[in-house]
Write an enzyme that holds these catalytic residues in place. Sequence first.
Site, PDB file in Angstrom:
ATOM      1  N   HIS A 111      32.529  52.458  52.235  1.00 20.00           N
ATOM      2  CA  HIS A 111      31.876  51.501  51.334  1.00 20.00           C
ATOM      3  C   HIS A 111      30.515  52.010  50.855  1.00 20.00           C
ATOM      4  CE1 HIS A 111      34.673  48.080  52.195  1.00 20.00           C
ATOM      5  NE2 HIS A 111      34.812  48.705  53.341  1.00 20.00           N
ATOM      6  N   ASN A 147      36.968  41.783  52.179  1.00 21.65           N
ATOM      7  CA  ASN A 147      37.487  42.671  51.129  1.00 21.65           C
ATOM      8  C   ASN A 147      38.121  41.834  50.028  1.00 21.65           C
ATOM      9  OD1 ASN A 147      36.781  45.169  52.206  1.00 21.65           O
ATOM     10  ND2 ASN A 147      38.713  45.418  53.304  1.00 21.65           N
TER      11      ASN A 147
HETATM   12 FE1  HDD Z   1      34.194  47.748  57.688  1.00 22.78          FE
HETATM   13  C1  HDD Z   1      31.369  48.689  56.052  1.00 22.78           C
HETATM   14  C2  HDD Z   1      34.858  45.414  55.253  1.00 22.78           C
HETATM   15  C3  HDD Z   1      37.218  47.066  59.155  1.00 22.78           C
HETATM   16  C4  HDD Z   1      33.344  49.692  60.278  1.00 22.78           C
HETATM   17  N1  HDD Z   1      33.294  47.187  55.968  1.00 22.78           N
HETATM   18  C5  HDD Z   1      32.137  47.672  55.479  1.00 22.78           C
HETATM   19  C6  HDD Z   1      31.791  46.981  54.275  1.00 22.78           C
HETATM   20  C7  HDD Z   1      32.777  46.062  54.057  1.00 22.78           C
HETATM   21  C8  HDD Z   1      33.719  46.185  55.127  1.00 22.78           C
HETATM   22  C9  HDD Z   1      32.860  45.095  52.896  1.00 22.78           C
HETATM   23  C10 HDD Z   1      30.575  47.264  53.417  1.00 22.78           C
HETATM   24  C11 HDD Z   1      29.469  46.305  53.720  1.00 22.78           C
HETATM   25  C12 HDD Z   1      28.299  46.568  52.798  1.00 22.78           C
HETATM   26  O1  HDD Z   1      28.430  46.281  51.602  1.00 22.78           O
HETATM   27  O2  HDD Z   1      27.291  47.087  53.276  1.00 22.78           O
HETATM   28  N2  HDD Z   1      35.765  46.562  57.240  1.00 22.78           N
HETATM   29  C13 HDD Z   1      35.802  45.607  56.258  1.00 22.78           C
HETATM   30  C14 HDD Z   1      36.977  44.793  56.414  1.00 22.78           C
HETATM   31  C15 HDD Z   1      37.654  45.261  57.499  1.00 22.78           C
HETATM   32  C16 HDD Z   1      36.873  46.363  58.035  1.00 22.78           C
HETATM   33  C17 HDD Z   1      37.355  43.626  55.522  1.00 22.78           C
HETATM   34  C18 HDD Z   1      38.921  44.773  58.117  1.00 22.78           C
HETATM   35  C19 HDD Z   1      39.345  43.573  58.042  1.00 22.78           C
HETATM   36  N3  HDD Z   1      35.124  48.303  59.375  1.00 22.78           N
HETATM   37  C20 HDD Z   1      36.352  47.868  59.831  1.00 22.78           C
HETATM   38  C21 HDD Z   1      36.582  48.389  61.165  1.00 22.78           C
HETATM   39  C22 HDD Z   1      35.478  49.128  61.508  1.00 22.78           C
HETATM   40  C23 HDD Z   1      34.582  49.060  60.368  1.00 22.78           C
HETATM   41  C24 HDD Z   1      37.818  48.123  62.000  1.00 22.78           C
HETATM   42  C25 HDD Z   1      35.162  49.881  62.761  1.00 22.78           C
HETATM   43  C26 HDD Z   1      35.694  49.704  63.920  1.00 22.78           C
HETATM   44  N4  HDD Z   1      32.667  49.045  58.050  1.00 22.78           N
HETATM   45  C27 HDD Z   1      32.515  49.710  59.211  1.00 22.78           C
HETATM   46  C28 HDD Z   1      31.232  50.513  59.267  1.00 22.78           C
HETATM   47  C29 HDD Z   1      30.561  50.131  57.925  1.00 22.78           C
HETATM   48  C30 HDD Z   1      31.598  49.236  57.268  1.00 22.78           C
HETATM   49  C31 HDD Z   1      31.385  51.966  59.554  1.00 22.78           C
HETATM   50  C32 HDD Z   1      30.062  51.280  57.063  1.00 22.78           C
HETATM   51  C33 HDD Z   1      28.646  50.924  56.699  1.00 22.78           C
HETATM   52  C34 HDD Z   1      28.367  49.688  57.370  1.00 22.78           C
HETATM   53  O3  HDD Z   1      29.414  49.336  58.139  1.00 22.78           O
HETATM   54  O4  HDD Z   1      27.336  49.055  57.292  1.00 22.78           O
HETATM   55  O5  HDD Z   1      30.455  50.108  60.346  1.00 22.78           O
END
Ligand code: HDD
Length: 712
Positions: free
Chosen positions: A91, A164
């Site tokens: 993202h 999402n």
């Molecule tokens: Fe995630 C970012 C949505 C599963 C780990 N995720 C991130 C963002 C969104 C989502 C919208 C961007 C937020 C922003 O604008 O800063 N992610 C989801 C959804 C998931 C999902 C809807 C499943 C239903 N994500 C998911 C899992 C993991 C992560 C299973 C880790 C175990 N996601 C992350 C992250 C991020 C992220 C690596 C990247 C940057 C951040 O968090 O701030 O931690």
Amino acid sequence: MSTKKPAAPKSALAGTDTLDRGNTNAKLDSLEKFRSDATEQALRTNQGVKIADNQNTLKVGARGPSLLEDFIMREKITHFDHERIPERIVHARGTGAHGVFQTYENHSVLTKAGFLQDPGKKTPVFVRFSTVQGPRGSGDTVRDVRGFAVKFFTDEGNFDLVGNNMPVFFIQDAIKFPDFVHAVKPEPHNEIPTGGSAHDTFWDFVSLVPESAHMVMWAMSDRAIPKSLRSMQGFGVHTFRLVNAEGKSRFVKFHWRPSNGTCSLVWDEAQKLAGKDTDYHRRDLWEAIEMGDYPEWELGVQIVEEENEHSFDFDILDPTKIIPEEIVPITPLGKMTLNRNPDNFFAETEQVAFCPGHIVPGIDFSNDPLLQGRLFSYTDTQISRLGGPNFHEIPINRPVAPFHNGQRDALHRTTIDKGRASYEPNSIDGGWPKETPPAAQDGGFETYPERIDANKIRQRSESFGDHFSQARLFFHSMSKHEQEHIIAAYSFELGKVEREFIRAREVNEILANIDLELAKRVAQNLGLPAPKAGTVDVPKISLERSPALSQANLLPGNIKSRKVAILAANGVDGAAIDAMKKALKAEGAHAKLLGPTSAPVTTADGKALPVDASMEGLPSIAFDAVFVPGGAASIKALSGDGVALHYVLEAYKHLKAIALHGEAKQLLDVLKLETDAGLIVGANGKLAKPFIAAIGQHRVWDREPKAKAIPA
Ligand code: HDD
């Protein structure tokens, strides 16, 4: 000392994209609005020293070496050298906006969360939309899932709904997230492709992991190429809990529904936009807010009483499943309106830190194993991305609720904590800050006391075992044209996969278990042998179709904020332009006048009309519809102008509404086109109504088979 000032830049409006946005007064006004806080302030160093010369390094003589002593140059360059922070692992590409949320009524029966009680209360929000795969500078319109993250700054603390634009996910357990992300990201040896999933490692992974089948189907559907961020639904994905003051808990799924309707681009258009206007989605959102077309979404929940937890033919803790709206309808809670653009992209959109673990009293988690892992991951990632554990002090992340605790120090601490007791209990600071017991309102956070009696095991629940029935439900719920788009998307993506065994595995082991016809069509397009029926015994589910899933059923019923291009050359019928502009304005749509160049065009009765841009500068992909007013000389000129002819033809290919007024009818012959439900010819009074109706249908889907013959 001679201080040579550089010449002022030629045009402060010069953009970096290839679309010419026109040099309008409105644009200048909006530039004024973003004037720096430093207006009428002296240029100073970070230590507050006024700077006399910002053009020249301190040197030994005008032609001599530079001096290390130049603290002004060193401070400036050092700061510049460290301007970037690590982009988000996923993202990374995103855009944000401020707004407000207002509950429709008091929802205390459902939850004690304060922001869902008082309809008069406006809770500030910050939203960040994003793509998943590409880096910060990647294109907006690539085929991808879109992030839809909302931070509610409630009086009881921040609540982040990090969702999402699709209601399910690729995997069921967070421990698989790094594997999934490594597979979808650009391949490690050459960092290709940027922004897309059409490559071997993605399809290798998903063809080996059948739990991804449902989400991949969504990703191959039109939902993955949304028309705008304003026309996307949003989903909390996981099942959460709402808990009321009596401690009664209910399971819920969160939904965002845009008042703009939900619709998508067509694939050729999306690909062209990714090149011609990388910022298409962020620009659309930005401009809509600047023009006062504030995007709105209704927040709603599907509610499942605790006693009904096990009454579905899937597990509500499984994030690869939806609860069909036909089984559990959505209860509306309130409305979110985005009404202010950020002042500074980096400070706000880049530094905002979401975490699904940010919740407030009245909201709680479920045991969805994907959600449980996310509760750890987000805070952890901010520590390296935002440089330490104090990211909650960055203005965009600060709660409006006060925060006091014994946490101290660490990198980038900005609070100057007073007092001597940074521990609890204490007696020397009067015992403050103290715990707050849970209460009906304004109490301390209390976790719902769910009873669990089980063994510690690494095991997937058997109730998570059906991977195909909802993928099938989704495919069968699509309209004919949506199904065709899905078949085309699988064929396109798998066609980019180099290893034939991966293509074959996806077709035979995944698609054939979803729908044999789908598998056969994709196999045919890939030149693979016709697949046999899938070998998995897919359970029959209670619903064969869910109309709520098809975007064909999600049109807004109006053309508010739609964009219409008006093509004109010298000799154009000015009255026709005025009449159409008036009719569109009355419906809340926006029209732009485009000429062969950026110079004004002269109407048939000799009036000079300023144009908003040239046709080349703002191509048809930037609009929802095209109007060509008559005027013999104008139509003669446009008929001999390749850019104008391509304009109309491209809009036709992308299934857009086109209205040809008066002499413009001749373009039908020139371009060898026939009229249809959205390609309308006529005189002034008769044209606007059917044109507006056609724009309201978003696209002329019946035209699609014919439009395939038009070169891209
Ligand atoms: Fe995630 C970012 C949505 C599963 C780990 N995720 C991130 C963002 C969104 C989502 C919208 C961007 C937020 C922003 O604008 O800063 N992610 C989801 C959804 C998931 C999902 C809807 C499943 C239903 N994500 C998911 C899992 C993991 C992560 C299973 C880790 C175990 N996601 C992350 C992250 C991020 C992220 C690596 C990247 C940057 C951040 O968090 O701030 O931690």
